[in-house]
Structures are given as structure tokens and as C-alpha cells.
Design a protein around this motif. Structure first.
Motif, PDB file in Angstrom:
ATOM      1  N   ILE A 138       0.853  -1.189   0.000  1.00 19.37           N
ATOM      2  CA  ILE A 138       0.000   0.000   0.000  1.00 19.37           C
ATOM      3  C   ILE A 138       0.888   1.239   0.000  1.00 19.37           C
ATOM      4  O   ILE A 138       2.029   1.189   0.470  1.00 19.37           O
ATOM      5  CB  ILE A 138      -0.969   0.021   1.201  1.00 19.37           C
ATOM      6  CG1 ILE A 138      -0.220   0.048   2.532  1.00 19.37           C
ATOM      7  CG2 ILE A 138      -1.933  -1.154   1.148  1.00 19.37           C
ATOM      8  CD1 ILE A 138      -1.116   0.224   3.737  1.00 19.37           C
ATOM      9  N   PRO A 139       0.378   2.332  -0.499  1.00 16.54           N
ATOM     10  CA  PRO A 139       1.155   3.573  -0.501  1.00 16.54           C
ATOM     11  C   PRO A 139       1.529   3.981   0.932  1.00 16.54           C
ATOM     12  O   PRO A 139       0.783   3.717   1.886  1.00 16.54           O
ATOM     13  CB  PRO A 139       0.207   4.605  -1.125  1.00 16.54           C
ATOM     14  CG  PRO A 139      -0.789   3.810  -1.894  1.00 16.54           C
ATOM     15  CD  PRO A 139      -0.933   2.514  -1.156  1.00 16.54           C
ATOM     16  N   ARG A 142      -1.858   6.599   7.570  1.00 19.32           N
ATOM     17  CA  ARG A 142      -3.243   6.913   7.965  1.00 19.32           C
ATOM     18  C   ARG A 142      -3.868   5.757   8.729  1.00 19.32           C
ATOM     19  O   ARG A 142      -4.518   5.949   9.772  1.00 19.32           O
ATOM     20  CB  ARG A 142      -4.065   7.272   6.740  1.00 19.32           C
ATOM     21  CG  ARG A 142      -3.628   8.610   6.127  1.00 19.32           C
ATOM     22  CD  ARG A 142      -4.136   8.821   4.736  1.00 19.32           C
ATOM     23  NE  ARG A 142      -5.596   8.876   4.676  1.00 19.32           N
ATOM     24  CZ  ARG A 142      -6.286   8.774   3.548  1.00 19.32           C
ATOM     25  NH1 ARG A 142      -5.656   8.604   2.391  1.00 19.32           N
ATOM     26  NH2 ARG A 142      -7.593   8.837   3.562  1.00 19.32           N
ATOM     27  N   VAL A 143      -3.685   4.537   8.231  1.00 20.33           N
ATOM     28  CA  VAL A 143      -4.234   3.365   8.920  1.00 20.33           C
ATOM     29  C   VAL A 143      -3.533   3.175  10.268  1.00 20.33           C
ATOM     30  O   VAL A 143      -4.182   2.850  11.268  1.00 20.33           O
ATOM     31  CB  VAL A 143      -4.127   2.096   8.053  1.00 20.33           C
ATOM     32  CG1 VAL A 143      -4.563   0.859   8.824  1.00 20.33           C
ATOM     33  CG2 VAL A 143      -4.955   2.240   6.779  1.00 20.33           C
ATOM     34  N   LYS A 144      -2.245   3.401  10.304  1.00 22.30           N
ATOM     35  CA  LYS A 144      -1.494   3.288  11.557  1.00 22.30           C
ATOM     36  C   LYS A 144      -2.038   4.263  12.598  1.00 22.30           C
ATOM     37  O   LYS A 144      -2.215   3.904  13.768  1.00 22.30           O
ATOM     38  CB  LYS A 144      -0.017   3.570  11.278  1.00 22.30           C
ATOM     39  CG  LYS A 144       0.900   3.361  12.451  1.00 22.30           C
ATOM     40  CD  LYS A 144       2.347   3.581  12.027  1.00 22.30           C
ATOM     41  CE  LYS A 144       3.287   3.405  13.186  1.00 22.30           C
ATOM     42  NZ  LYS A 144       4.684   3.599  12.767  1.00 22.30           N
ATOM     43  N   ASN A 148      -2.843  -5.014  12.047  1.00 19.65           N
ATOM     44  CA  ASN A 148      -3.535  -6.163  11.482  1.00 19.65           C
ATOM     45  C   ASN A 148      -5.013  -6.145  11.861  1.00 19.65           C
ATOM     46  O   ASN A 148      -5.886  -6.307  10.999  1.00 19.65           O
ATOM     47  CB  ASN A 148      -2.894  -7.466  11.953  1.00 19.65           C
ATOM     48  CG  ASN A 148      -3.482  -8.669  11.259  1.00 19.65           C
ATOM     49  OD1 ASN A 148      -3.179  -8.935  10.115  1.00 19.65           O
ATOM     50  ND2 ASN A 148      -4.347  -9.393  11.969  1.00 19.65           N
ATOM     51  N   ALA A 149      -5.306  -5.943  13.137  1.00 19.12           N
ATOM     52  CA  ALA A 149      -6.697  -5.917  13.584  1.00 19.12           C
ATOM     53  C   ALA A 149      -7.469  -4.783  12.909  1.00 19.12           C
ATOM     54  O   ALA A 149      -8.638  -4.943  12.543  1.00 19.12           O
ATOM     55  CB  ALA A 149      -6.761  -5.782  15.101  1.00 19.12           C
ATOM     56  N   GLN A 150      -6.826  -3.640  12.728  1.00 18.96           N
ATOM     57  CA  GLN A 150      -7.492  -2.510  12.081  1.00 18.96           C
ATOM     58  C   GLN A 150      -7.793  -2.821  10.628  1.00 18.96           C
ATOM     59  O   GLN A 150      -8.886  -2.529  10.125  1.00 18.96           O
ATOM     60  CB  GLN A 150      -6.641  -1.242  12.183  1.00 18.96           C
ATOM     61  CG  GLN A 150      -7.335   0.000  11.687  1.00 18.96           C
ATOM     62  CD  GLN A 150      -8.574   0.344  12.502  1.00 18.96           C
ATOM     63  OE1 GLN A 150      -8.559   0.254  13.724  1.00 18.96           O
ATOM     64  NE2 GLN A 150      -9.630   0.738  11.843  1.00 18.96           N
ATOM     65  N   LEU A 151      -6.840  -3.411   9.930  1.00 18.89           N
ATOM     66  CA  LEU A 151      -7.065  -3.757   8.523  1.00 18.89           C
ATOM     67  C   LEU A 151      -8.165  -4.802   8.382  1.00 18.89           C
ATOM     68  O   LEU A 151      -9.002  -4.701   7.479  1.00 18.89           O
ATOM     69  CB  LEU A 151      -5.762  -4.222   7.882  1.00 18.89           C
ATOM     70  CG  LEU A 151      -4.745  -3.105   7.660  1.00 18.89           C
ATOM     71  CD1 LEU A 151      -3.379  -3.682   7.303  1.00 18.89           C
ATOM     72  CD2 LEU A 151      -5.219  -2.145   6.581  1.00 18.89           C
TER      73      LEU A 151
END
Length: 50
Positions: free
Chosen positions: A8-9, A15-17, A28-31
Motif C-alpha cells: 500500500i502507498p 493513515r491506517v497506523k 492487522n486488527a485494524q485492517l
């Protein structure tokens, strides 16, 4: 449980972090959470009408 690698970019990764930290989840849980939501929305939007 399946394992796979995804590229991923860098900006999306950050942003996900940030979201994962705010939600007290691992990356991992967030994704997994985000993917489940996206798949549910996809299926709901494409469910047969009637």
C-alpha cells in the motif's frame, strides 16, 4: 487463517497506523476491521432487491 502480503502507498499506511492507534488496535486488527466493513457494505449494496 490465511496470510498474505499487500503493498500500500506510504501515506495510506500512515493513515491506517494512526487510526489503529486511536482505536487501540494493532495494524492487522485494524485492517481486518476495515476489510470486514468494506465487504459487508459491498454485499449489502449488491443484495438482490425484492
Amino acid at each position: 487463517m490465511a496470510t498474505f502480503t499487500v503493498r500500500i502507498p506510504d501515506d495510506l499506511h500512515q493513515r491506517v497506523k494512526h487510526i489503529a492507534a486511536a482505536e487501540d488496535r494493532s495494524m492487522n486488527a485494524q485492517l481486518v476491521h476495515l476489510l470486514k466493513r468494506a465487504v459487508s457494505e459491498y454485499e449489502r449494496d449488491r443484495a438482490p432487491k425484492g
